[in-house]
Design a protein around this motif. Sequence first.
Motif, PDB file in Angstrom:
ATOM      1  N   UNK A 103      62.472 -31.197   5.211  1.00 49.20           N
ATOM      2  CA  UNK A 103      61.779 -30.207   4.352  1.00 49.20           C
ATOM      3  C   UNK A 103      61.440 -29.180   5.576  1.00 49.20           C
ATOM      4  N   UNK A 104      60.323 -28.418   5.252  1.00 46.53           N
ATOM      5  CA  UNK A 104      60.143 -27.223   6.293  1.00 46.53           C
ATOM      6  C   UNK A 104      58.712 -27.501   6.833  1.00 46.53           C
ATOM      7  N   UNK A 105      57.973 -28.122   6.647  1.00 49.20           N
ATOM      8  CA  UNK A 105      56.637 -28.536   7.398  1.00 49.20           C
ATOM      9  C   UNK A 105      55.475 -27.829   6.991  1.00 49.20           C
ATOM     10  N   UNK A 106      55.105 -28.076   5.660  1.00 48.74           N
ATOM     11  CA  UNK A 106      53.843 -27.531   5.158  1.00 48.74           C
ATOM     12  C   UNK A 106      53.013 -28.419   4.172  1.00 48.74           C
ATOM     13  N   UNK A 107      51.717 -28.189   4.118  1.00 50.86           N
ATOM     14  CA  UNK A 107      50.816 -28.909   3.415  1.00 50.86           C
ATOM     15  C   UNK A 107      50.433 -27.860   2.256  1.00 50.86           C
ATOM     16  N   UNK A 108      50.525 -28.044   1.111  1.00 52.92           N
ATOM     17  CA  UNK A 108      50.292 -27.011   0.014  1.00 52.92           C
ATOM     18  C   UNK A 108      49.438 -27.671  -1.082  1.00 52.92           C
ATOM     19  N   UNK A 114      51.838 -20.211  -7.861  1.00 49.71           N
ATOM     20  CA  UNK A 114      53.055 -21.128  -7.249  1.00 49.71           C
ATOM     21  C   UNK A 114      52.349 -22.186  -6.206  1.00 49.71           C
ATOM     22  N   UNK A 115      52.434 -22.110  -5.094  1.00 51.76           N
ATOM     23  CA  UNK A 115      51.737 -22.941  -4.198  1.00 51.76           C
ATOM     24  C   UNK A 115      51.063 -22.331  -3.178  1.00 51.76           C
ATOM     25  N   UNK A 116      49.951 -22.930  -2.525  1.00 53.57           N
ATOM     26  CA  UNK A 116      49.121 -22.040  -1.775  1.00 53.57           C
ATOM     27  C   UNK A 116      49.337 -23.012  -0.552  1.00 53.57           C
ATOM     28  N   UNK A 117      49.505 -22.254   0.582  1.00 51.30           N
ATOM     29  CA  UNK A 117      49.673 -23.012   1.916  1.00 51.30           C
ATOM     30  C   UNK A 117      48.625 -23.295   2.567  1.00 51.30           C
ATOM     31  N   UNK A 118      48.175 -24.535   2.745  1.00 50.12           N
ATOM     32  CA  UNK A 118      46.693 -25.019   3.420  1.00 50.12           C
ATOM     33  C   UNK A 118      47.031 -25.161   4.671  1.00 50.12           C
ATOM     34  N   UNK A 119      48.320 -25.619   5.243  1.00 49.27           N
ATOM     35  CA  UNK A 119      48.168 -25.722   6.817  1.00 49.27           C
ATOM     36  C   UNK A 119      49.825 -25.778   6.962  1.00 49.27           C
ATOM     37  N   UNK A 120      50.038 -25.147   8.170  1.00 52.29           N
ATOM     38  CA  UNK A 120      51.416 -25.189   8.687  1.00 52.29           C
ATOM     39  C   UNK A 120      51.764 -25.940   9.808  1.00 52.29           C
ATOM     40  N   UNK A 131      55.399 -18.209   8.415  1.00 55.43           N
ATOM     41  CA  UNK A 131      54.295 -18.605   7.273  1.00 55.43           C
ATOM     42  C   UNK A 131      52.884 -18.929   7.930  1.00 55.43           C
ATOM     43  N   UNK A 132      51.895 -18.367   7.063  1.00 51.58           N
ATOM     44  CA  UNK A 132      50.368 -18.567   7.591  1.00 51.58           C
ATOM     45  C   UNK A 132      49.691 -19.497   6.531  1.00 51.58           C
ATOM     46  N   UNK A 133      48.712 -20.173   6.862  1.00 48.36           N
ATOM     47  CA  UNK A 133      47.766 -20.872   5.625  1.00 48.36           C
ATOM     48  C   UNK A 133      47.138 -19.782   4.850  1.00 48.36           C
ATOM     49  N   UNK A 134      47.262 -19.965   3.546  1.00 47.59           N
ATOM     50  CA  UNK A 134      46.572 -18.860   2.570  1.00 47.59           C
ATOM     51  C   UNK A 134      47.605 -17.990   2.036  1.00 47.59           C
ATOM     52  N   UNK A 135      49.035 -18.377   2.537  1.00 41.58           N
ATOM     53  CA  UNK A 135      50.124 -17.611   1.961  1.00 41.58           C
ATOM     54  C   UNK A 135      50.443 -18.186   0.528  1.00 41.58           C
ATOM     55  N   UNK A 136      50.959 -17.585  -0.412  1.00 42.04           N
ATOM     56  CA  UNK A 136      51.409 -18.121  -1.718  1.00 42.04           C
ATOM     57  C   UNK A 136      52.915 -18.099  -1.801  1.00 42.04           C
ATOM     58  N   UNK A 494      42.610 -22.997  13.224  1.00 44.40           N
ATOM     59  CA  UNK A 494      43.891 -23.821  12.725  1.00 44.40           C
ATOM     60  C   UNK A 494      44.894 -22.727  12.344  1.00 44.40           C
ATOM     61  N   UNK A 495      44.300 -21.747  11.884  1.00 42.34           N
ATOM     62  CA  UNK A 495      45.329 -20.779  11.130  1.00 42.34           C
ATOM     63  C   UNK A 495      45.913 -20.083  12.509  1.00 42.34           C
ATOM     64  N   UNK A 496      45.037 -19.709  13.290  1.00 42.51           N
ATOM     65  CA  UNK A 496      45.556 -18.783  14.527  1.00 42.51           C
ATOM     66  C   UNK A 496      46.236 -19.610  15.461  1.00 42.51           C
TER      67      UNK A 496
END
Length: 525
Positions: A103-108, A114-120, A131-136, A494-496
């Motif tokens: 896959x691409x390594x996200x938790x959503x 669609x899907x909200x990215x919670x962590x990368x 990609x960053x957390x918070x992206x849709x 975590x985001x930064x």
Amino acid sequence: MNSTPQLLNRKSLLQSLFFVVIIILISGLMTIYILSDKSIKEAFIFNNFARILLNHYSENLDSEKVIESAREAMFADLDRYSTYIKSNRFKQMDEELTGGYFGIGLSVINHDSGLMVMSVRENSPSFEGGLLSGDIIMKADSIDLAGLTTAQASSHLRGKENSSVHLKIFRSQNNSQFEVDIIRRRIELMHIPFAGLTSDSIIYIRLLDFDAGASNDIEKALDSLLNLDDLKPVGIVLDLRNNPGGLFSEAFKVANLFLDDGLPVVGTNGRSIWDSEKFISNGRDITSGLPMSIIVGRGSASSSEIVAGTLKYNHRAVLVGDTTFGKGLVQGFVRYPEGDGIKLTISRYFFGDDVYINEFDSTLNEIGEGIPPDYYFSDELDNSFIYALERSLNLFHFANQNQDEIIKNFQAGFLDDSWLERFAMYLEEKEFKYESDRSQIISLIKEIAVFDKNSKIFVDECDKFLKYSIQIDKKELFLQKEYLKRRLAQIAYERKYGINKSYSEVIIKHMPIVKYATKILKDIN
């Protein structure tokens, strides 16, 4: 004239008649057996019943839906853990049993768009793709993800190794859209987001699950932290909060790391003798008996409880937090050639000689009593205001939007109450409203009083109590200020910088339950 051919023909005829009689007899006996065996007889009746429904009902029926409904009915009276499993879920399980997936390594999580990215995941394809957390994630290739379940939408992010997925992204932070191509590759399951030392020289390990490879990761982390040249650890904190469990074999291996040879780990007691067994430790304690505390709570279940219970009842570790979930049941799997199968509860597990989590009838007692802690510490998420706020994702969005400023202030040591005032204004803009259970009950009483035409005095008193309760609800934001400031910092870090930095700089330094667990070990020493 030679009579041999006639004799042979007669002999062949007799043999044929003999075999026909035998076949008839066997068929008759099989019929008698089928009719006398209740389960086989009922299966035949069920099959006939389904055929009649599909062929003679006044309207056309979807055969797959009919069979699916029948399957669901078969499991309706069993415990919640016993169920039918479709082949696609088995494929996912097979993937996870290897310790990773492509896959691409996200938790959503699911989002209206669609899907909200919670962590990368750090160093993952998504991380490299920016990609960053918070992206849709709005689209994956040509598939619009809006309206799909999380499982359905996430399946489009997985695929064959080295295949590409084209994503359409909305970034709320600057209200922009962009598209990116990301190459899928193998993503190892993250069992341990952080393992390190506290300022008190205590090893802290956060374990998220007991899927394939979890025990190996713990052993590697311990090997690294126990053999530092300049520092000798004085204790271990194993954090199992909200760890739902996983593989029984991984739980045994993890517990085995902390026990010397010959101690009882866990036993299983099932209907079949093949499902009843006692498991005994078979190695040495790789930590040489370092004092140990395990953080648990209501979300610690199954394999988490095996490890926590084993180490508690062998007097190897103390438990800190709240009583565990209470899943003392073991499931087995049966898989059919076409790919589908079933998951079925086959036994209960116990500690020592007779310490069970679940009572005998799992269909009536599918959730047991759980394992009590040695040192109680309330879970912050038990607070209904914090729970409602976390579910709203407003903390998450606010921290993302103010990421750099939050980190700068937190590093300088003055994430003061002005941040709460700014956050309160943000919540007002987002129309977030919190109503406690108390306020809901008073409001309901008032509605009933008005409907039943109770006296105006009683209705006015209800209204007075309701206004007072709402005022208390509004104060919750400032009553929980330490939690909120810490969470804002944790999300921003975590985001930064990634999840490891959020643990090292925020969680192990400032989370109350972690500080309490380390204090207990210091007191033991």
